[in-house]
Design a protein around this motif. Structure first.
Motif, PDB file in Angstrom:
ATOM      1  N   GLY A 269       0.842  -1.182   0.000  1.00  0.00           N
ATOM      2  CA  GLY A 269       0.000   0.000   0.000  1.00  0.00           C
ATOM      3  C   GLY A 269       0.882   1.238   0.000  1.00  0.00           C
ATOM      4  N   GLU A 270       0.707   2.093   1.004  1.00  0.00           N
ATOM      5  CA  GLU A 270       1.506   3.319   1.092  1.00  0.00           C
ATOM      6  C   GLU A 270       2.710   3.160   2.014  1.00  0.00           C
ATOM      7  N   PHE A 271       2.899   1.957   2.595  1.00  0.00           N
ATOM      8  CA  PHE A 271       3.975   1.743   3.551  1.00  0.00           C
ATOM      9  C   PHE A 271       5.216   1.127   2.908  1.00  0.00           C
ATOM     10  N   PRO A 272       6.395   1.712   3.190  1.00  0.00           N
ATOM     11  CA  PRO A 272       7.630   1.034   2.779  1.00  0.00           C
ATOM     12  C   PRO A 272       7.837  -0.206   3.636  1.00  0.00           C
ATOM     13  N   VAL A 273       8.287  -1.273   3.016  1.00  0.00           N
ATOM     14  CA  VAL A 273       8.471  -2.560   3.681  1.00  0.00           C
ATOM     15  C   VAL A 273       9.848  -3.095   3.355  1.00  0.00           C
ATOM     16  N   VAL A 274      10.486  -3.671   4.349  1.00  0.00           N
ATOM     17  CA  VAL A 274      11.788  -4.312   4.138  1.00  0.00           C
ATOM     18  C   VAL A 274      11.610  -5.818   4.301  1.00  0.00           C
ATOM     19  N   MET A 275      12.053  -6.561   3.289  1.00  0.00           N
ATOM     20  CA  MET A 275      12.030  -8.016   3.409  1.00  0.00           C
ATOM     21  C   MET A 275      13.450  -8.517   3.644  1.00  0.00           C
ATOM     22  N   LYS A 276      13.622  -9.238   4.734  1.00  0.00           N
ATOM     23  CA  LYS A 276      14.904  -9.841   5.073  1.00  0.00           C
ATOM     24  C   LYS A 276      14.676 -11.289   5.455  1.00  0.00           C
ATOM     25  N   ASP A 277      15.443 -12.164   4.842  1.00  0.00           N
ATOM     26  CA  ASP A 277      15.291 -13.605   5.068  1.00  0.00           C
ATOM     27  C   ASP A 277      13.863 -14.061   4.806  1.00  0.00           C
ATOM     28  N   GLY A 278      13.235 -13.423   3.820  1.00  0.00           N
ATOM     29  CA  GLY A 278      11.888 -13.808   3.422  1.00  0.00           C
ATOM     30  C   GLY A 278      10.788 -13.277   4.310  1.00  0.00           C
ATOM     31  N   ILE A 279      11.126 -12.470   5.338  1.00  0.00           N
ATOM     32  CA  ILE A 279      10.129 -11.927   6.260  1.00  0.00           C
ATOM     33  C   ILE A 279       9.962 -10.437   5.977  1.00  0.00           C
ATOM     34  N   ALA A 280       8.727 -10.022   5.694  1.00  0.00           N
ATOM     35  CA  ALA A 280       8.447  -8.624   5.361  1.00  0.00           C
ATOM     36  C   ALA A 280       7.944  -7.877   6.586  1.00  0.00           C
ATOM     37  N   ARG A 281       8.572  -6.731   6.862  1.00  0.00           N
ATOM     38  CA  ARG A 281       8.163  -5.900   8.001  1.00  0.00           C
ATOM     39  C   ARG A 281       8.115  -4.432   7.597  1.00  0.00           C
ATOM     40  N   THR A 282       7.228  -3.685   8.283  1.00  0.00           N
ATOM     41  CA  THR A 282       7.202  -2.239   8.106  1.00  0.00           C
ATOM     42  C   THR A 282       8.397  -1.633   8.833  1.00  0.00           C
ATOM     43  N   GLU A 283       8.612  -0.333   8.645  1.00  0.00           N
ATOM     44  CA  GLU A 283       9.709   0.357   9.327  1.00  0.00           C
ATOM     45  C   GLU A 283       9.528   0.315  10.844  1.00  0.00           C
ATOM     46  N   ALA A 284       8.273   0.217  11.298  1.00  0.00           N
ATOM     47  CA  ALA A 284       7.992   0.146  12.737  1.00  0.00           C
ATOM     48  C   ALA A 284       8.200  -1.260  13.288  1.00  0.00           C
ATOM     49  N   GLY A 285       8.457  -2.219  12.415  1.00  0.00           N
ATOM     50  CA  GLY A 285       8.728  -3.585  12.858  1.00  0.00           C
ATOM     51  C   GLY A 285       7.550  -4.540  12.789  1.00  0.00           C
ATOM     52  N   SER A 286       6.378  -4.042  12.372  1.00  0.00           N
ATOM     53  CA  SER A 286       5.210  -4.914  12.261  1.00  0.00           C
ATOM     54  C   SER A 286       5.351  -5.841  11.057  1.00  0.00           C
ATOM     55  N   LEU A 287       4.868  -7.063  11.218  1.00  0.00           N
ATOM     56  CA  LEU A 287       4.806  -7.958  10.066  1.00  0.00           C
ATOM     57  C   LEU A 287       3.908  -7.336   9.014  1.00  0.00           C
ATOM     58  N   ALA A 288       4.368  -7.358   7.770  1.00  0.00           N
ATOM     59  CA  ALA A 288       3.639  -6.727   6.671  1.00  0.00           C
ATOM     60  C   ALA A 288       3.198  -7.792   5.685  1.00  0.00           C
ATOM     61  N   GLY A 289       2.092  -8.449   6.010  1.00  0.00           N
ATOM     62  CA  GLY A 289       1.683  -9.571   5.178  1.00  0.00           C
ATOM     63  C   GLY A 289       2.725 -10.671   5.268  1.00  0.00           C
ATOM     64  N   SER A 290       2.807 -11.487   4.240  1.00  0.00           N
ATOM     65  CA  SER A 290       3.789 -12.565   4.230  1.00  0.00           C
ATOM     66  C   SER A 290       4.327 -12.759   2.824  1.00  0.00           C
ATOM     67  N   THR A 291       5.268 -13.664   2.699  1.00  0.00           N
ATOM     68  CA  THR A 291       5.759 -14.084   1.382  1.00  0.00           C
ATOM     69  C   THR A 291       5.530 -15.587   1.229  1.00  0.00           C
ATOM     70  N   LEU A 292       4.589 -16.100   1.988  1.00  0.00           N
ATOM     71  CA  LEU A 292       4.320 -17.533   2.040  1.00  0.00           C
ATOM     72  C   LEU A 292       3.681 -18.040   0.749  1.00  0.00           C
ATOM     73  N   LYS A 293       4.083 -19.234   0.337  1.00  0.00           N
ATOM     74  CA  LYS A 293       3.370 -19.974  -0.697  1.00  0.00           C
ATOM     75  C   LYS A 293       2.343 -20.846   0.023  1.00  0.00           C
ATOM     76  N   LEU A 294       1.129 -20.893  -0.494  1.00  0.00           N
ATOM     77  CA  LEU A 294       0.072 -21.635   0.198  1.00  0.00           C
ATOM     78  C   LEU A 294       0.436 -23.109   0.355  1.00  0.00           C
ATOM     79  N   ILE A 295       1.075 -23.680  -0.637  1.00  0.00           N
ATOM     80  CA  ILE A 295       1.443 -25.092  -0.543  1.00  0.00           C
ATOM     81  C   ILE A 295       2.474 -25.320   0.559  1.00  0.00           C
ATOM     82  N   ASP A 296       3.303 -24.305   0.835  1.00  0.00           N
ATOM     83  CA  ASP A 296       4.253 -24.427   1.945  1.00  0.00           C
ATOM     84  C   ASP A 296       3.527 -24.357   3.287  1.00  0.00           C
ATOM     85  N   GLY A 297       2.453 -23.582   3.343  1.00  0.00           N
ATOM     86  CA  GLY A 297       1.634 -23.568   4.545  1.00  0.00           C
ATOM     87  C   GLY A 297       1.027 -24.935   4.809  1.00  0.00           C
ATOM     88  N   VAL A 298       0.601 -25.605   3.738  1.00  0.00           N
ATOM     89  CA  VAL A 298       0.079 -26.969   3.861  1.00  0.00           C
ATOM     90  C   VAL A 298       1.165 -27.910   4.380  1.00  0.00           C
TER      91      VAL A 298
END
Length: 384
Positions: free
Chosen positions: A287-316
């Motif tokens: 959206g309007e928030f900058p996000v940093v992805m490190k080691d596959g984990i996406a976070r906002t500048e404030a440190g909140s998780l910002a959605g995911s980069t998960l593949k649904l089959i990996d969740g299974v």
């Protein structure tokens, strides 16, 4: 067109069937047979397993695309990117934003669907917001939070051509219960999210017609022994579905496993994937928030998780491993349960006579080899 699928194993709703032939005719599943007539077409997947197509009911983006880009190209890009991951159906998902940006995003989804999606097919739009509470805002922009307005929602529904099938909101906001009642009356899945409601208010929302909890444990009041909160309502209420992100970051594996045992077929596996999915580590926008992805984990500048980069089959795969439950049971939490939450389980979500023939071919490592939408194989992994 009629053909028969041959495979070592088929993942059915209540069992894993060994061998046999599965009929597919005019884009729908037929029955299983042990022998087939002469001069029939056989699609041979010996050595592999055939499972129903996955259904991601909460996905914002992937491969550098996002629904909030507001372009038909983004919608097409998401559709084509998730099919090789075994996803045959999805709900393009928005974020809290300005009314104008939401208008544009909704119109883009509608246009792309009308053009025809070449990969996974859309089963309708999911509006995540903007009627949320700031305390549990997550990666949603609080500048646009407001009380629910059904007239405003109807404007969006008009732009969508009636294709909005799900909306998330905080039930403690003024007018939320009446909004939920109207949405339920109109066949829209009202979902509880980004909320600080207590247990009783959550129950009121369910009594009014809410039927789903969005990314359970994240963006909501937690479980306490004297105030069960939103999480307590989700875990103790058998009527409602609950979404879970099984990436090992949003929810601890043991908690995910416990939830699977409690919720059963009311559990829905989702990704909540954003544009950084399938992309390298780096800087992105949600959206309007900058996000940093490190080691596959996406976070906002404030440190909140910002959605995911998960593949649904990996969740299974993850929940199958964490819970110890059989693969066919966990698989259907990402195919049949999502369809059921939208009242589409009579048509989608499992290999059953008469249902639409969405299916995925997987190997022993649960890696996708092929995917078909309505009986047509649209993805086939290149053999080395």
């Amino acid at each position: 067109m009629t053909y028969f699928i041959k495979a070592d194993r088929f993942l059915l709703e209540n069992e894993e069937k060994q061998g046999g032939y599965l009929k597919v005719s005019n884009g729908r599943f037929g029955s299983f047979v042990e022998t087939i007539p002469h001069n029939t077409t056989i699609v041979d997947w010996s050595g592999y397993t055939v499972a129903p197509g996955l259904f991601d009911t909460h996905i914002h983006g992937i491969s550098g695309h996002d629904i909030m880009d507001g372009t038909v190209e983004a919608v097409h890009g998401i559709s084509e990117s998730i099919l090789p991951l075994g996803v045959t159906r999805f709900l393009p998902t928005t974020l809290t934003s300005s009314k104008e940006d939401l208008n544009t995003a909704i119109a883009a989804v509608n246009s792309a669907v009308n053009q025809g999606l070449k990969g996974a097919r859309s089963e309708g739009i999911f509006l995540e917001g903007p009627y949320f509470t700031e305390k549990h805002k997550g990666a949603q922009n609080p500048d646009y939070f407001r009380d629910p307005d059904y007239a405003e929602f109807q404007e969006w529904q008009h732009i969508a051509g009636g294709s909005i099938v799900k909306i998330a909101l905080a039930p403690e906001r003024e007018g939320a219960l009446e909004f939920i009642r109207l949405a339920h009356q109109d066949g829209v899945l009202a979902s509880i999210a980004h909320t600080d409601a207590g247990f009783n208010r959550s129950r009121q929302a369910l009594d009014t017609g809410a039927g789903n909890f969005v990314h359970l444990f994240n963006g909501m009041s937690g479980l306490h022994h004297r105030e069960p909160g939103v999480v307590g309502a989700a875990l103790t209420e058998g009527r409602a579905f609950a979404e879970l992100i099984c990436d090992g970051h949003h929810v601890h594996p043991e908690v995910a496993s416990l939830t699977a045992h409690i919720k059963g077929d009311k559990l829905i596996l989702i990704t909540d994937c954003m544009r950084a999915g399938l992309m390298p580590d780096g800087n992105y926008q949600l959206g309007e928030f900058p996000v940093v992805m490190k080691d596959g984990i996406a976070r906002t500048e404030a440190g909140s998780l910002a959605g995911s980069t998960l593949k649904l089959i990996d969740g299974v795969k993850n929940l199958h491993e964490w819970s110890g439950k059989p693969l066919h049971e966990i698989w259907h939490r990402a195919s049949l349960s999502p369809a059921a939450s939208l009242g589409r389980d009579n048509e989608l979500g499992s290999i059953s006579d008469g249902k639409i023939a969405d299916y995925v071919v997987i190997d022993d490592n649960i890696s996708v080899q092929a995917a078909a939408v309505a009986g047509e194989v649209k993805y086939k992994k290149e053999r080395k």
